[in-house]
Design a protein around this motif. Structure first.
Motif, PDB file in Angstrom:
ATOM      1  N   GLY A  26       0.780  -1.229   0.000  1.00  0.00           N
ATOM      2  CA  GLY A  26       0.000   0.000   0.000  1.00  0.00           C
ATOM      3  C   GLY A  26       0.811   1.278   0.000  1.00  0.00           C
ATOM      4  O   GLY A  26       0.251   2.363   0.160  1.00  0.00           O
ATOM      5  N   CYS A  27       2.134   1.195  -0.210  1.00  0.00           N
ATOM      6  CA  CYS A  27       2.959   2.406  -0.102  1.00  0.00           C
ATOM      7  C   CYS A  27       2.930   3.251  -1.374  1.00  0.00           C
ATOM      8  O   CYS A  27       3.351   4.404  -1.356  1.00  0.00           O
ATOM      9  N   LEU A  37     -11.126  -8.461   1.731  1.00  0.00           N
ATOM     10  CA  LEU A  37     -11.504  -7.359   2.610  1.00  0.00           C
ATOM     11  C   LEU A  37     -12.477  -6.466   1.847  1.00  0.00           C
ATOM     12  O   LEU A  37     -12.198  -6.063   0.716  1.00  0.00           O
ATOM     13  N   ILE A  38     -13.615  -6.162   2.472  1.00  0.00           N
ATOM     14  CA  ILE A  38     -14.600  -5.248   1.897  1.00  0.00           C
ATOM     15  C   ILE A  38     -14.824  -4.131   2.914  1.00  0.00           C
ATOM     16  O   ILE A  38     -15.170  -4.405   4.076  1.00  0.00           O
ATOM     17  N   VAL A  39     -14.637  -2.877   2.503  1.00  0.00           N
ATOM     18  CA  VAL A  39     -14.698  -1.740   3.422  1.00  0.00           C
ATOM     19  C   VAL A  39     -15.944  -0.902   3.131  1.00  0.00           C
ATOM     20  O   VAL A  39     -16.135  -0.427   2.009  1.00  0.00           O
ATOM     21  N   GLY A  40     -16.799  -0.744   4.145  1.00  0.00           N
ATOM     22  CA  GLY A  40     -17.969   0.110   4.035  1.00  0.00           C
ATOM     23  C   GLY A  40     -17.731   1.444   4.713  1.00  0.00           C
ATOM     24  O   GLY A  40     -16.630   1.730   5.205  1.00  0.00           O
ATOM     25  N   ALA A  90      -0.746 -11.221  10.138  1.00  0.00           N
ATOM     26  CA  ALA A  90      -0.231 -10.419   9.026  1.00  0.00           C
ATOM     27  C   ALA A  90      -1.391  -9.825   8.214  1.00  0.00           C
ATOM     28  O   ALA A  90      -1.310  -8.679   7.751  1.00  0.00           O
ATOM     29  N   PHE A  91      -2.465 -10.592   8.055  1.00  0.00           N
ATOM     30  CA  PHE A  91      -3.666 -10.118   7.362  1.00  0.00           C
ATOM     31  C   PHE A  91      -4.253  -8.929   8.109  1.00  0.00           C
ATOM     32  O   PHE A  91      -4.575  -7.894   7.509  1.00  0.00           O
ATOM     33  N   LEU A  92      -4.360  -9.049   9.417  1.00  0.00           N
ATOM     34  CA  LEU A  92      -4.905  -7.956  10.226  1.00  0.00           C
ATOM     35  C   LEU A  92      -4.023  -6.708  10.108  1.00  0.00           C
ATOM     36  O   LEU A  92      -4.528  -5.582   9.989  1.00  0.00           O
ATOM     37  N   ALA A  93      -2.704  -6.902  10.141  1.00  0.00           N
ATOM     38  CA  ALA A  93      -1.794  -5.753  10.010  1.00  0.00           C
ATOM     39  C   ALA A  93      -1.955  -5.081   8.645  1.00  0.00           C
ATOM     40  O   ALA A  93      -1.941  -3.847   8.535  1.00  0.00           O
ATOM     41  N   ILE A 114      -4.845  -0.197   5.520  1.00  0.00           N
ATOM     42  CA  ILE A 114      -5.856   0.279   4.566  1.00  0.00           C
ATOM     43  C   ILE A 114      -6.974   1.045   5.260  1.00  0.00           C
ATOM     44  O   ILE A 114      -7.426   2.085   4.779  1.00  0.00           O
ATOM     45  N   THR A 115      -7.448   0.540   6.395  1.00  0.00           N
ATOM     46  CA  THR A 115      -8.576   1.168   7.084  1.00  0.00           C
ATOM     47  C   THR A 115      -8.484   0.940   8.585  1.00  0.00           C
ATOM     48  O   THR A 115      -7.954  -0.081   9.040  1.00  0.00           O
TER      49      THR A 115
END
Length: 550
Positions: free
Chosen positions: A24-25, A300-303, A321-324, A329-330
């Motif tokens: 994401g950088c 991941l779906i962000v509302g 690692a997924f959580l990090a 991202i959000t």
């Protein structure tokens, strides 16, 4: 949101450079700006500018026209003055000579990636951009493709800039690494790699590349271009780079579980496949300590108010690692964890997201299935993954069940869940984001990785048309690339099922016993799938027992 700030770097002529930085950088954003695909920026850049300064790109997805053959897709990129170019040497070098008349739907993902590479090199570019061209491939296929890319590049030298999150990959391929910071990205440093590459053959037998070693051994102005595999000295640089040079960019890489993920060369990479929808593509492998259980795709779906995730991964290490990666991202709360079915690679990380406050959602058959198999999973995978990787793993059933359909509200974004009849398992669940028309199919869809039957072949085949009728633009399969066109993604799986069923029906009609029938059923599709030998026999055994009672 500012993705890049004060970003300044250069790539030397005929150099193979890699942009490396945390997820994401802004690595891909940088490439998009250089390619002219993203114009919303301030600043300037300079590319080669003369009559022969053609630019080529290889993206994460092959992006082939499905109605054109392999050769037609490659020739489409050629300028008019090159339309009659003899592409035979290029096709030979990439092992595509026998595939020139095939269509994209007839290719595995690895072969489609080769076509994309051929299309890029065919125009003899002055500048080549590569955006993680090996992502979502199993390691053996990725290794072979890295070798081929480097071999063709060595024979046809051009200035190349590749984006990757894989430090090991960067060390294997590049002359120089450009290390980026976290967002907003700026350059932390340059790492020139002056140590020669080794020259072993790639994984597997590249029978179609007999002329490449001679070309690779030629000396260019900057030295020898031997192929691929990382040398012992380069391995030492990998260690130093990952732990020292990259320390500022990958701040978590020296802490806890994230260190283990990075040590294996596996940063959790989430790709934004649609607005607010992200996916991770797992390895085309069996679960092992080396891959830390990270073999299935995650989502991941962000509302506006909250987020939902699809599956939790094959270990606590992967889930952390997924959580990090999600938190990069959000910062919105993770309201729901949707388990698409019962298999360990999809549910072993549940504890991490339960502890983060997520409500676990699953098929109404999932609690029963986990109760029946949970103890077996914990015991058998302890032997497969080892005690260290199994630490903290719990079998956690869903607290919210889906009988037929259920709607989840994330605030301005609704996710439609659907429970299916027995197919891959008897507890398959899909998630559909209507906002972007994205379908998370779980293991009802496989691409590249051979489908596995743990439910009903006939039930799966009967539901294929109903599944294809979902009005989606793209699908995230349970195993395969992070995203694929829908419903085109169903075609390889459908062909395999039809061939397997036809072979077994013929054997049953001829009185051939199961022990003999499974040796030949489905074998014509062997070259189209990863892990074929691991799963085809099991699929044939399960399908024979079902078809015998038709």
């Amino acid at each position: 949101m500012t993705a890049l700030k004060d970003l300044v770097f250069e790539v030397r002529r005929d150099e193979f450079a890699c942009l490396v930085g945390p997820s994401g950088c802004g690595k891909t954003t940088t490439l998009r700006i250089l390619l002219g695909l993203d114009t919303d920026f301030s600043g300037s850049f300079q590319l080669p500018r003369n009559e022969d300064s053609r630019i080529a790109a290889v993206f994460q997805e092959p992006i082939l026209l499905p109605w054109r053959t392999v050769e037609q897709n490659v020739r489409l990129a050629l300028p008019k003055d090159m339309r009659d170019t003899d592409l035979t040497p290029l096709f030979d070098s990439l092992g595509l000579s026998q595939m020139r008349s095939l269509y994209p739907s007839e290719l595995s993902l690895g072969l489609a990636r080769r076509v994309a590479v051929a299309r890029a090199f065919a125009i003899e570019p002055a500048m080549l951009f590569l955006d993680e061209p090996f992502v979502s491939l199993d390691e053996q296929t990725a290794e072979r493709l890295r070798y081929l890319v480097l071999a063709v590049w060595s024979a046809r030298p051009t200035t190349a800039l590749m984006v990757t999150h894989n430090v090991r990959e960067a060390l294997m391929l590049s002359d120089r690494i450009i290390l980026l910071s976290a967002r907003p990205a700026h350059v932390l440093g340059y790492f020139d790699i002056r140590i020669p590459r080794e020259t072993p053959q790639p994984a597997g037998n590249e029978r179609s590349c007999p002329l490449l070693p001679a070309k690779i051994s030629r000396h260019h102005a900057r030295g020898t271009r031997p192929a691929m595999r990382i040398s012992p000295t380069r391995r030492q640089i990998v260690k130093g780079f990952a732990c020292i040079g990259a320390g500022a960019a990958f701040a978590p890489c020296c802490r806890g579980s994230w260190t283990r993920a990075m040590a294996a060369g596996r940063e959790m990479k989430l790709i934004e496949i649609a607005d607010g929808v992200h996916a991770f593509s797992g390895a085309y492998e069996l679960m092992s300590p080396a891959n830390e259980g990270a073999i299935c795709n995650l989502g991941l779906i962000v509302g506006n108010e909250a987020a939902a995730i699809v599956d939790s991964g094959g270990s606590i290490v992967e889930a952390q690692a997924f959580l990090a990666a999600i938190r990069e991202i959000t910062d919105r709360p993770i309201r729901y964890l949707v388990n698409t079915h019962m298999h360990p690679d999809h549910i072993f990380g549940n504890a991490v997201f339960r502890d983060a406050g997520a409500i676990i959602v699953g098929h109404h058959n999932l609690p029963r299935a986990l109760e029946a198999r949970g103890d077996f999973y914990l015991q058998s995978y302890r032997e497969q993954l080892g005690d260290e990787l199994m630490k903290g793993i719990e079998i956690i059933p869903p607290s919210m069940l889906v009988d037929e359909r259920l709607e989840l509200d994330l605030g301005g974004r609704k996710i439609m869940l659907r429970a299916w009849k027995p197919a891959h398992t008897d507890n398959d669940l899909t998630a559909y984001d209507a906002t972007t028309k994205t379908l998370f199919a779980g293991d009802l869809v496989f691409l590249g990785h051979l489908p596995t039957i743990d439910g009903s072949l006939l039930g799966w085949m009967r539901q294929m048309k109903e599944l294809a009728a979902v009005e989606a633009d793209r699908v995230v399969p349970g195993h395969g690339p992070a995203s694929a066109r829908w419903p085109d993604a169903l075609q390889p799986q459908e062909r395999y099922f039809e061939a397997l069923a036809a072979d077994l029906r013929k054997a049953i009609a001829a009185g051939i016993p199961l022990s003999e029938a499974v040796k030949t059923a489905g074998q014509d599709d062997r070259d189209d799938w990863s892990l074929f030998d691991d799963f085809n026999g099991r699929n044939a055994t399960a399908a024979y027992a079902e078809l015998e009672w038709e």
